[in-house]
Motif scaffolding. Structure first.
Motif, PDB file in Angstrom:
ATOM      1  N   VAL A  83       0.670  -1.059   0.105  1.00  0.00           N
ATOM      2  CA  VAL A  83       0.149  -0.160  -0.008  1.00  0.00           C
ATOM      3  C   VAL A  83       1.208   1.392  -0.071  1.00  0.00           C
ATOM      4  CG1 VAL A  83      -2.175   1.398   1.604  1.00  0.00           C
ATOM      5  CG2 VAL A  83      -2.122  -0.727   1.317  1.00  0.00           C
ATOM      6  N   GLU A  84       2.077   1.085   0.689  1.00  0.00           N
ATOM      7  CA  GLU A  84       2.566   2.306   1.143  1.00  0.00           C
ATOM      8  C   GLU A  84       3.826   2.515  -0.661  1.00  0.00           C
ATOM      9  OE1 GLU A  84       2.502  -0.107   3.510  1.00  0.00           O
ATOM     10  OE2 GLU A  84       1.295   1.297   4.809  1.00  0.00           O
ATOM     11  N   GLU A  85       4.823   1.876  -0.503  1.00  0.00           N
ATOM     12  CA  GLU A  85       4.760   2.160  -1.467  1.00  0.00           C
ATOM     13  C   GLU A  85       4.277   2.046  -3.789  1.00  0.00           C
ATOM     14  OE1 GLU A  85       7.904  -1.549  -1.364  1.00  0.00           O
ATOM     15  OE2 GLU A  85       6.176  -2.551  -2.807  1.00  0.00           O
ATOM     16  N   THR A  86       2.838   1.935  -3.203  1.00  0.00           N
ATOM     17  CA  THR A  86       1.434   2.416  -4.761  1.00  0.00           C
ATOM     18  C   THR A  86       1.070   3.704  -4.099  1.00  0.00           C
ATOM     19  OG1 THR A  86       1.320  -0.312  -4.219  1.00  0.00           O
ATOM     20  CG2 THR A  86      -0.155   1.629  -5.559  1.00  0.00           C
ATOM     21  N   ALA A  87       1.487   3.800  -2.736  1.00  0.00           N
ATOM     22  CA  ALA A  87       0.401   5.212  -2.753  1.00  0.00           C
ATOM     23  C   ALA A  87       2.380   6.601  -2.804  1.00  0.00           C
ATOM     24  CB  ALA A  87       0.583   5.464  -0.872  1.00  0.00           C
ATOM     25  N   PRO A  94      -1.688   7.258   1.689  1.00  0.00           N
ATOM     26  CA  PRO A  94      -1.658   5.657   1.800  1.00  0.00           C
ATOM     27  C   PRO A  94      -3.376   4.804   2.508  1.00  0.00           C
ATOM     28  CG  PRO A  94       0.178   5.689   2.492  1.00  0.00           C
ATOM     29  CD  PRO A  94      -0.114   7.622   2.052  1.00  0.00           C
ATOM     30  N   ILE A  95      -3.968   5.727   2.834  1.00  0.00           N
ATOM     31  CA  ILE A  95      -5.348   5.265   3.444  1.00  0.00           C
ATOM     32  C   ILE A  95      -5.985   5.632   1.687  1.00  0.00           C
ATOM     33  CG2 ILE A  95      -6.247   8.136   3.469  1.00  0.00           C
ATOM     34  CD1 ILE A  95      -7.312   5.381   5.319  1.00  0.00           C
ATOM     35  N   THR A  96      -5.482   6.296   0.420  1.00  0.00           N
ATOM     36  CA  THR A  96      -6.577   7.188  -0.503  1.00  0.00           C
ATOM     37  C   THR A  96      -6.351   5.397  -0.944  1.00  0.00           C
ATOM     38  OG1 THR A  96      -6.254   8.978  -0.456  1.00  0.00           O
ATOM     39  CG2 THR A  96      -7.349   8.026  -2.697  1.00  0.00           C
TER      40      THR A  96
END
Length: 115
Positions: A83-87, A94-96
């Motif tokens: 999630v963090e890497e994608t953000a 990251p919440i998005t």
């Protein structure tokens, strides 16, 4: 690494896996397509090829409805990013990404059940 690199790598992995799945399905039906060996990590079990093609079709529809959600799925599922890497790649919080991931998974599950 740049956003474009990760997005392109995930898209290429998706394309390779879907092409491979379609090719296997074609070979099962007696098609004359040439068999292409892939790295063991990318080999798809023969019973999952139809699922991958259906997933690709659903992702194409998702891309029309919500391009960012489709990118999130490509980066997380095909690219293996967290999630963090994608953000970081998509330059959003990251919440998005977590919200997009959950919405996309629910939408894809519903679409795949229709088939």
């Amino acid at each position: 690494m740049s956003q474009h690199f990760y997005a392109l790598a995930a898209k290429i992995m998706r394309d390779i896996l879907v092409d491979y799945a379609r090719q296997r399905d074609q070979l099962k039906r007696g098609g004359g397509a040439a068999f292409v060996e892939l790295d063991e990590a990318a080999v798809i079990a023969s019973d999952r090829t139809a699922e991958l093609v259906a997933l690709n079709d659903a992702l194409q529809e998702l891309a029309r409805r919500d391009p960012r959600q489709c990118q999130v799925v490509e980066l997380r599922y095909f690219g293996g990013l967290s999630v963090e890497e994608t953000a970081e790649v998509l330059k959003v919080a990251p919440i998005t990404i977590a919200r997009d991931w959950n919405m996309a998974k629910a939408w894809l599950q519903r679409e795949l059940r229709k088939q």
